[in-house]
Design a protein around this motif. Sequence first.
Motif, PDB file in Angstrom:
ATOM      1  N   MET A  44      51.422 -31.577 -20.726  1.00  0.00           N
ATOM      2  CA  MET A  44      51.450 -32.407 -21.705  1.00  0.00           C
ATOM      3  C   MET A  44      50.034 -33.147 -21.848  1.00  0.00           C
ATOM      4  SD  MET A  44      52.656 -34.578 -23.858  1.00  0.00           S
ATOM      5  CE  MET A  44      53.785 -35.405 -24.272  1.00  0.00           C
ATOM      6  N   GLU A  63      47.645 -30.759 -23.487  1.00  0.00           N
ATOM      7  CA  GLU A  63      47.965 -30.990 -24.886  1.00  0.00           C
ATOM      8  C   GLU A  63      47.262 -32.062 -25.644  1.00  0.00           C
ATOM      9  OE1 GLU A  63      48.984 -28.482 -26.695  1.00  0.00           O
ATOM     10  OE2 GLU A  63      48.887 -29.678 -28.468  1.00  0.00           O
ATOM     11  N   MET A  64      47.672 -33.293 -24.932  1.00  0.00           N
ATOM     12  CA  MET A  64      47.006 -34.554 -25.548  1.00  0.00           C
ATOM     13  C   MET A  64      45.573 -34.377 -25.513  1.00  0.00           C
ATOM     14  SD  MET A  64      49.116 -37.836 -23.683  1.00  0.00           S
ATOM     15  CE  MET A  64      49.008 -38.844 -25.019  1.00  0.00           C
ATOM     16  N   ARG A  87      41.017 -39.502 -19.501  1.00  0.00           N
ATOM     17  CA  ARG A  87      41.592 -40.664 -20.611  1.00  0.00           C
ATOM     18  C   ARG A  87      42.975 -40.460 -20.532  1.00  0.00           C
ATOM     19  NH1 ARG A  87      42.885 -42.488 -24.831  1.00  0.00           N
ATOM     20  NH2 ARG A  87      42.481 -40.422 -25.818  1.00  0.00           N
ATOM     21  N   GLN A 107      43.848 -32.843 -28.783  1.00  0.00           N
ATOM     22  CA  GLN A 107      43.561 -33.200 -30.077  1.00  0.00           C
ATOM     23  C   GLN A 107      42.322 -33.469 -30.405  1.00  0.00           C
ATOM     24  OE1 GLN A 107      46.873 -33.137 -31.522  1.00  0.00           O
ATOM     25  NE2 GLN A 107      47.251 -32.067 -29.595  1.00  0.00           N
ATOM     26  N   ASP A 165      46.334 -42.664 -19.595  1.00  0.00           N
ATOM     27  CA  ASP A 165      47.231 -42.861 -20.582  1.00  0.00           C
ATOM     28  C   ASP A 165      48.598 -42.775 -20.168  1.00  0.00           C
ATOM     29  OD1 ASP A 165      45.256 -44.257 -21.864  1.00  0.00           O
ATOM     30  OD2 ASP A 165      45.873 -43.171 -23.873  1.00  0.00           O
ATOM     31  N   TYR A 166      48.809 -41.414 -19.813  1.00  0.00           N
ATOM     32  CA  TYR A 166      50.025 -40.921 -19.586  1.00  0.00           C
ATOM     33  C   TYR A 166      50.676 -41.725 -18.426  1.00  0.00           C
ATOM     34  CZ  TYR A 166      53.461 -37.151 -19.727  1.00  0.00           C
ATOM     35  OH  TYR A 166      54.569 -36.305 -19.587  1.00  0.00           O
ATOM     36  N   ARG A 171      40.149 -27.793 -30.884  1.00  0.00           N
ATOM     37  CA  ARG A 171      40.952 -28.136 -29.521  1.00  0.00           C
ATOM     38  C   ARG A 171      40.049 -27.840 -28.116  1.00  0.00           C
ATOM     39  NH1 ARG A 171      46.373 -27.921 -30.011  1.00  0.00           N
ATOM     40  NH2 ARG A 171      46.539 -26.965 -27.848  1.00  0.00           N
ATOM     41  N   ARG A 206      60.055 -23.337 -22.789  1.00  0.00           N
ATOM     42  CA  ARG A 206      59.381 -23.564 -24.102  1.00  0.00           C
ATOM     43  C   ARG A 206      57.835 -23.072 -23.848  1.00  0.00           C
ATOM     44  NH1 ARG A 206      60.614 -26.637 -28.862  1.00  0.00           N
ATOM     45  NH2 ARG A 206      58.758 -26.716 -30.053  1.00  0.00           N
ATOM     46  N   LYS A 230      54.924 -29.833 -15.957  1.00  0.00           N
ATOM     47  CA  LYS A 230      55.373 -30.139 -17.294  1.00  0.00           C
ATOM     48  C   LYS A 230      54.302 -31.507 -17.530  1.00  0.00           C
ATOM     49  CE  LYS A 230      59.254 -32.367 -19.493  1.00  0.00           C
ATOM     50  NZ  LYS A 230      60.521 -32.998 -19.375  1.00  0.00           N
TER      51      LYS A 230
END
Lengths: 259, 259, 259, 259, 259, 259
Positions: free
Chosen positions: A232, A235-236, A252, A239, A256-257, A243, A25, A228
């Motif tokens: 991620m 991308e987080m 941060r 936001q 969180d992840y 961007r 993807r 991967k």
Amino acid sequence: HFLKALDEVRPAFGVEESQLRNYIRNGIIRFGDGFSKVEDTCTKLLHQVKNSEATPLLSVLLEGQSGSGLTALAAYLGMISDFPYAKMITPEDLVGYSESAKCSKITKIFDDAYKSPLSLIVLDNIERLLEYVRIGPRFSNQVLQTLLVLVKRIPPNKRSRIMIIGTTSSGALLDDLSLREAFQVCVKAPLVHGPADITKVFRELNCNIAEKDLDMIANSVDFPIGIKKLLMVIEMSSQTPNRLITFDEFMRCLTDYGL
Amino acid sequence: HFLKALDEVRPAFGVEESQLRNYIRNGIIRFGDGFSKVEDTCTKLLHQVKNSEATPLLSVLLEGQSGSGLTALAAYLGMISDFPYAKMITPEDLVGYSESAKCSKITKIFDDAYKSPLSLIVLDNIERLLEYVRIGPRFSNQVLQTLLVLVKRIPPNKRSRIMIIGTTSSGALLDDLSLREAFQVCVKAPLVHGPADITKVFRELNCNIAEKDLDMIANSVDFPIGIKKLLMVIEMSSQTPNRLITFDEFMRCLTDYGL
Amino acid sequence: HFLKALDEVRPAFGVEESQLRNYIRNGIIRFGDGFSKVEDTCTKLLHQVKNSEATPLLSVLLEGQSGSGLTALAAYLGMISDFPYAKMITPEDLVGYSESAKCSKITKIFDDAYKSPLSLIVLDNIERLLEYVRIGPRFSNQVLQTLLVLVKRIPPNKRSRIMIIGTTSSGALLDDLSLREAFQVCVKAPLVHGPADITKVFRELNCNIAEKDLDMIANSVDFPIGIKKLLMVIEMSSQTPNRLITFDEFMRCLTDYGL
Amino acid sequence: HFLKALDEVRPAFGVEESQLRNYIRNGIIRFGDGFSKVEDTCTKLLHQVKNSEATPLLSVLLEGQSGSGLTALAAYLGMISDFPYAKMITPEDLVGYSESAKCSKITKIFDDAYKSPLSLIVLDNIERLLEYVRIGPRFSNQVLQTLLVLVKRIPPNKRSRIMIIGTTSSGALLDDLSLREAFQVCVKAPLVHGPADITKVFRELNCNIAEKDLDMIANSVDFPIGIKKLLMVIEMSSQTPNRLITFDEFMRCLTDYGL
Amino acid sequence: HFLKALDEVRPAFGVEESQLRNYIRNGIIRFGDGFSKVEDTCTKLLHQVKNSEATPLLSVLLEGQSGSGLTALAAYLGMISDFPYAKMITPEDLVGYSESAKCSKITKIFDDAYKSPLSLIVLDNIERLLEYVRIGPRFSNQVLQTLLVLVKRIPPNKRSRIMIIGTTSSGALLDDLSLREAFQVCVKAPLVHGPADITKVFRELNCNIAEKDLDMIANSVDFPIGIKKLLMVIEMSSQTPNRLITFDEFMRCLTDYGL
Amino acid sequence: HFLKALDEVRPAFGVEESQLRNYIRNGIIRFGDGFSKVEDTCTKLLHQVKNSEATPLLSVLLEGQSGSGLTALAAYLGMISDFPYAKMITPEDLVGYSESAKCSKITKIFDDAYKSPLSLIVLDNIERLLEYVRIGPRFSNQVLQTLLVLVKRIPPNKRSRIMIIGTTSSGALLDDLSLREAFQVCVKAPLVHGPADITKVFRELNCNIAEKDLDMIANSVDFPIGIKKLLMVIEMSSQTPNRLITFDEFMRCLTDYGL
Ligand SMILES: Nc1ncnc2c1ncn2[C@@H]1O[C@H](COP(=O)(O)OP(=O)(O)OP(=O)(O)O)[C@@H](O)[C@H]1O
Ligand SMILES: Nc1ncnc2c1ncn2[C@@H]1O[C@H](COP(=O)(O)OP(=O)(O)OP(=O)(O)O)[C@@H](O)[C@H]1O
Ligand SMILES: Nc1ncnc2c1ncn2[C@@H]1O[C@H](COP(=O)(O)OP(=O)(O)OP(=O)(O)O)[C@@H](O)[C@H]1O
Ligand SMILES: Nc1ncnc2c1ncn2[C@@H]1O[C@H](COP(=O)(O)OP(=O)(O)OP(=O)(O)O)[C@@H](O)[C@H]1O
Ligand SMILES: Nc1ncnc2c1ncn2[C@@H]1O[C@H](COP(=O)(O)OP(=O)(O)OP(=O)(O)O)[C@@H](O)[C@H]1O
Ligand SMILES: Nc1ncnc2c1ncn2[C@@H]1O[C@H](COP(=O)(O)OP(=O)(O)OP(=O)(O)O)[C@@H](O)[C@H]1O
Ligand SMILES: [Mg+2]
Ligand SMILES: [Mg+2]
Ligand SMILES: [Mg+2]
Ligand SMILES: [Mg+2]
Ligand SMILES: [Mg+2]
Ligand SMILES: [Mg+2]
């Protein structure tokens, strides 16, 4: 550019390219030496199957931690293989089937492959195909026995040659199940590691980030990280307006992840 | 007022709002910082799914002790998500079904979700969905394997995005089953903790109680308590003329209730 | 007189009174403080369900040693509840059914209850309903999961309220199965204990016995004894001309009876 | 004479006398005090069921080592009970049936019994009915649960009374399975013990043996022996001309027979 | 030349020669004393079955590490046996069949064999036929019991004689399953060991390699190696222009191949 | 001569003599005192069943190491019994049947036997009938329970008498399964032991061997050996011109044969 790379590898003989492409993807980023080395080894093995008549079967186990891009890498190899038959067998395709239905689905795909002069089959996420769970432990012995046989089976058709790529994030389990020794070659999946790798990834993605912040990130992430997971977190942390990624937001999100 | 809050979040696209509303029988009381922080995090995640095309899948595990309002909180997030498709999967809906019937019910709901551009699925009380029991231990591996795959599955439809919220009061179990690592984010459910939180709850409920008694209660309950349990004890201690709550009766009920 | 007591509690709305009455073959003897206290607590809880709209569900676990009158006590509560729907679920009714047939029988009874504005269900002898046996241990996980869900399920019908009474003589097992924590309140069944309790029982039964013998018996049985076992020993020792009970015969039967 | 004894106990109401008689192939020898005591106790219990309306159910466990005459004794009690309904449930009748077929056969017999005003059921060789084997251990939980319920079930028909006699040579197992505590009374089966008992047996059988030899035998067998085993050894040692038993031959057979 | 050897052994009576030949894809190389000794022993045993009427059954277990050429060796013995009936039973033929289907397939082959005056059956890779996996451990007891009986079964037809060859790389497992003791003779499969053996293999294959490189290789591989693994490494290291093998490339492949 | 012996024992009433004869492929050699003693004991037991009406059932367990001639010995007893009904139940006859099919086959044979006034049933290789395997351990509890009942069952038909001979090479297992205690008598199978026994066997077989060699063999085999194994080694060592056996060849075969 990493997307172009994929566009160039268009298999000639009508392989289910779109199926493979689905698993990539976010494209393939060549993020460093680790990646290149693995790509080299695998390319050589593909070459051997293609050219040596004395190699009717070549089986490779791609082992790495979850999120290190195992599925995408295997799909990518399928795409660049240029083999007339290439097929992914993933847990998602088999969800909800009974053990024996799984086995016959898998066996069917191998039987189809044996009809092609040259074929490649990916057994993605083997521990999930086996319905493995640590407690017990439990797993489908029926699927395991099927894999143990198919991974070693020389195509009955004398003119067929096959390459099998398995992926797993539970190498130890595969040892316990005697499944690793059924594979001929074992390759470790690469992790994004060190400032150079990380910078490469941000650059390839054309991220909106200040050089200073990127430097700080590249130096702060001082542990190997799966591609991967890295994608991620990026991308987080995007936001935001325009961007724009900042060092603080990235760190941060990284926390969180759950890392 | 906490009931109004719910009335304001009326999803736009025909989601099964009444289904969700059922699980919030006593409304949502914003009882303190703990609650606000969790609400914030989850709202941000809902926002990311809604807006980032690069996030086709976001999975969150809501973990907390039994009675901390897990089910209601998840339902509440479903309501405020404003997603065209939102659905709870609860043990109650599946009671009496066989393992494989459970799996196909669950799979069906995910398949429906993939048809929507934006969807939210709540997997409520995962240990009960798995038919887990400590002795043995026993659980449905079939359901587990289905969840392990579905929680990580990127919608096959390229234009779909999905948010998955799981709730559990057995975090350790989910670790053992490798199910926690299948979720991308993990959030701890808030408990009612400290005099301010407790006073807030009594006030929101418009309880008939003397200030002095409320003060004593707020100071006596010096341990974190789940909102569901607290509401139950308050109701038990209201079984008096005019529903007048006294400190003594409240403490008696608290003890009876096995705390 | 203890038999009159039962005759007075004739439920109004057509509950299956005779079914309940069957389980109280020897009436209910109010044998002392232990009994009164338990009766009080349970009456209060029945009252709460009847009157508080905020209590759609109240679940009580009646725990005590085998033979302490658990079944009769639960049936008695059903009779005095005066609820339009009251039903016992006992192992005897389910003997010979398969696990899944048991589950659907149980589920059916709950579904019926949800149709009534006010209902009471007794789950008698839970360890037997679960087909529990210490060796292994073995039990029906299917029945367990059904109970775990049903005991906590708020009636889907908003106008329904339900009281659930479970009985067990294996409290520890219910802990292990996480079934105890599914109940909101836990009540210990009373034992006949001390000279006053014992004398009360003999008097209520109008036994043919000399005062001196009764005194000696009341003072000799210096341990708590279940009402069912006590009634059995009294009956055994009455197998004499004129049903005259003597101290010696009573003690002999008490020993024979394996205490 | 021991055979006459049986001829005298001809049940009045058409009980399956011949069925019971089958299990007493060699009659009942009243071999001593041990036997008399057990006979007394059991007769008393039969009497109680027959006469006390307050005793709708009486369950007795006959426990003893294998070969101590358990089956014959239970059948004998059934014969002298004079109850209109008396029935043996033995492993031999159930051989080859599935677990659930066994359960429904057993349940059917109890249901028939409940139709009679007075009935007696023998559960012979309970560990075999349960298909018990030490390794594992394994047993039929389905049969166990059925017995656990039926042994305690008060006849639903108010005018019925039932006596249940269970036999077992694995008392410890029945403890582990909580099956012993389901029986109200427990009786130990008698063994042939001491010179007087042994002499009695030889005399009752009219054995062809010299007084001196009999004396020596009676004094040599200085351990308790089951009546079934003793009868077998006597028969083995009678395989001589005129069926003359000698001390030497008897002792040889006793040894061969594995004692 | 090793290929000619095979061409010479053309069974006379229509045995499924091509089936057997399939399992000897790379011919049989007589690589040294180890090989000759095993070949001798087996030939003698074949001879005994062929000639001694008092030997209706001869069973041999061929034990060796995985990759030591077990399957090919057994097939080769089948070819040179010159028996009218010769048949391989391999896991590959049985993949996907249920346990009981496997059993009846196997039994069918033995029944066919009993119809021939002289027959040979190969049970290839017994641990895989048994669906064995170390974890648990698990295996098909149904297949095991079938083998335990068939391996010892004297042909019912008095004029039939049978030779059974089993192969396994898990000798210890076969001990645990009491399957080894069911075989009459046990033979260890030979490994390629020492410079002479290795040189022999390269020579037989007509490899394109400099004498010096071959010498170095022959002296470097100072551990026993299975013929299958050795052939694979040779083939991998031939993926060069003119298939020229160098010492360096050979050693690199040997390492990659996981030794 | 040992073959004549068999010819003389031709049962009178149409027993399946040929079936029994099949299991004595190499005749019965009376190789020494050990054998005579066992033959005596068994003959006496056969006699008792035939003549004593008080012995409706006699069960004998023949225990010995694998290869000690258990099957042939049991078949031989069946032949000389001269009973109108004699039947072997062997694992070979039951191979491939399901557990319950095995049970009904076995039960059927016993039911047939009960129709005959005098019958003999051989349960050959009980551990194999039970599908026993040490790992687990696993075995068919269904078959076990059937045997436990049938071995002790007195023929329901009063005019029938039955002898049951079980053979096993796992005495300890039968203890664990409580199966040994179900048999009334236990007999150890004889081994060929000492120079005299061994010489006897060679002589009876009319072997072509020099006296000196035979002497050396008789003195070298200084451990007990099963008759089946001994016959096999003799046959192996006869694979010479004129079937001449030499000491050297015999010892070589003895070793090869894994002793
Ligand atoms: N060099 C790379 N190798 C692999 N994936 C890459 C690479 N560069 C970018 N990607 C992207 O990273 C993602 C890797 O995800 P993928 O599902 O393959 O991970 P995974 O290791 O299989 O994860 P999981 O353990 O959850 O199965 C894909 O979206 C892919 O397009
Ligand atoms: N802030 C809040 N969060 C969650 N629930 C709340 C809150 N305020 C009030 N409630 C009420 O508390 C109750 C919480 O019950 P809920 O069933 O969600 O608990 P739970 O943690 O899922 O319990 P269980 O462990 O039994 O499943 C609901 O009736 C809900 O309306
Ligand atoms: N106060 C009392 N409480 C309960 N039972 C009583 C009381 N007084 C008299 N009884 C009589 O005692 C008997 C109690 O038997 P019951 O079957 O309820 O016992 P139990 O504890 O359920 O036994 P078990 O453990 O065997 O299920 C009934 O016959 C009932 O009529
Ligand atoms: N006093 C007695 N009690 C019991 N049996 C007796 C007595 N006197 C003689 N017998 C005879 O002894 C035999 C007892 O055998 P029975 O089958 O009852 O023993 P068992 O204990 O049930 O054995 P098993 O443990 O094998 O089941 C019967 O044939 C019976 O007729
Ligand atoms: N002397 C030999 N013995 C056996 N195989 C040989 C010999 N010489 C050459 N070969 C070739 O080596 C290969 C041996 O492979 P084979 O499949 O028999 O190995 P295996 O031990 O059965 O492996 P696995 O453990 O994977 O089942 C065959 O291709 C065979 O043609
Ligand atoms: N005295 C003897 N007793 C038993 N068998 C004998 C005797 N003399 C010769 N034989 C022959 O020895 C062989 C014994 O084989 P048999 O199959 O009975 O052994 P077994 O102990 O049952 O072996 P297994 O343990 O493999 O079942 C038969 O061929 C039989 O004819
Ligand atoms: Mg993957
Ligand atoms: Mg909840
Ligand atoms: Mg009860
Ligand atoms: Mg008995
Ligand atoms: Mg092989
Ligand atoms: Mg045998």
